[in-house]
Enzyme design. Structure first.
Site: not given
Ligand code: XIL
Length: 373
Positions: A159, A264
């Site tokens: 990101e 994701e």
């Molecule tokens: C999220 C997790 O799922 C949660 O448990 C945590 O509280 C916050 O992060 N983008 C990403 C992930 O790269 O690491 C994130 O994961 C969701 C968005």
């Protein structure tokens, strides 16, 4: 006239009947496996939490073993957990994950080395650029080196982009300058020569942000540094999956000679309070009325929209299976999804292929059925 009405009626009815029959037939058979179904196409993964890789969630563990061949730690390899204090590392969770993955024959995509979110407190407000540089170099060297050969790949940088494609004004950009991304890959390549290296972000299927990601990838390549792939996170709303942008992105990213992954994936069914489709973990909102409409259950009409969205997406992934190397869901079942608490706490979302009781949803069968066509 009567005939026309009849044929219109039947053509409307038959797809309904056949898909119903298809689901009933599929449901009466042993549960198909995603990883088996797509084994000649791409890896299939899930984000896993501590309970799961410690083997304390037997229902989830069964699903993971049956359905997935790769996992991503949802949180425990993030900086705030793996290096909670300056030069204080906490490797026990990641070591347990490695053991779990070996036992269950799962590849690990390690997530993530350099990210502005979920940083340890000691480093969030660091002012001195030399200290930030020391943290940056030590963190990568220590963590990436320790897991080289034990994990399959790293999301090296996560990101780094704004929505307009410019670099996000993170502590790394501020203190290290714009070349920090190339440097992160260079250091990781050295510390983890046997591990694949990826750039990961959300909304990079969108044209402006995509152009920013392409610029990052080209800058790494032209510095003679290795980058093996790009991860499009895929936190989309089931009602609005940007299929055309996704297709364009697969084409443009793979033209750079790298793997494309969906890292994701979750297709939420709830509205977020803002117009743009962010997945910024820091973007929080208060609950308002009507923001949690499906607390009592997911209506069939919404379930159908979601199933169709997953079906269309997997058809696209299959069309580009030479370029798409992995599809990872951000969680195992609906109850465990981060989208129940983000961006509004305490909602009931339904973004994944397995329901709260670990039962496969209609979307699961639709995804499986894309291979049959
Ligand atoms: C999220 C997790 O799922 C949660 O448990 C945590 O509280 C916050 O992060 N983008 C990403 C992930 O790269 O690491 C994130 O994961 C969701 C968005």
């Amino acid at each position: 006239m009567a005939n026309r009405r009849l044929s219109g009626f039947t053509s409307f009815l038959i797809p309904g009947i056949s898909s119903l029959l298809l689901f009933q037939t599929l449901k009466s058979q042993p549960l198909p496996s995603l990883k088996e179904t797509f084994k000649s196409n791409f890896l299939i993964g899930a984000a896993v939490n501590v309970q799961q890789f410690e083997g304390k969630d037997s229902a989830a563990n069964r699903v993971i073993a049956q359905q997935f061949n790769t996992v991503t730690p949802e949180n425990i390899m993030k900086a705030e957990i793996i290096q909670p204090g300056w030069n204080v590392y906490r490797f026990d969770y990641a070591d347990e994950l490695v053991a779990y993955a070996q036992k269950n024959n799962l590849k690990i995509n390690a997530h993530t080395l350099i990210w502005h979110s979920q940083l340890p407190a000691f480093m969030q407000h660091m002012q001195d650029p030399d200290s930030v540089r020391k943290y940056f170099v030590d963190h990568i060297n220590t963590v990436a080196h320790r897991y080289d050969g034990k994990v399959f790949s790293w999301d090296v940088v996560n990101e780094a982009l704004n929505e307009d494609g410019t670099l996000r004004n993170s502590i790394f950009l501020q203190k290290l300058g714009p070349n920090y991304i190339v440097e992160a890959f260079r250091l990781t390549q050295k510390a983890a020569p046997n591990t694949k290296l990826y750039y990961n972000d959300y909304n990079i299927e969108q044209p402006k942000k995509r152009a920013g990601a392409i610029a990052i990838i080209k800058s790494i390549q032209s510095a003679g540094v290795r980058i093996d792939g790009v991860g499009i996170q895929g936190h989309w709303n089931a009602r609005n999956v940007p299929l055309q942008d996704i297709e364009e992105s697969i084409k443009e990213f793979s033209a750079l000679g790298i793997e494309v992954m969906f890292t994701e994936l979750d297709l939420g069914v709830l509205k977020n309070p803002w117009d743009n489709n962010t997945a910024d973990v820091n973007a929080k909102a208060d609950s308002k009325e009507n923001m949690n409409p499906y607390a009592g259950g997911l209506p069939d009409s919404v379930q159908n929209i979601q199933s169709k969205a997953y079906e269309d997406l997997f058809k696209l992934f299959l069309k580009y299976d030479k370029n798409v190397s992995r599809v990872t869901f951000w969680g195992v079942n609906d109850g465990q999804s981060w989208l129940n608490n983000w961006p509004i706490r305490g909602r009931t979302n339904y973004p994944l292929l397995f329901d709260r009781h670990f039962q496969p949803k209609e979307a699961f069968y639709k995804v499986i059925s894309t291979k049959a066509e």
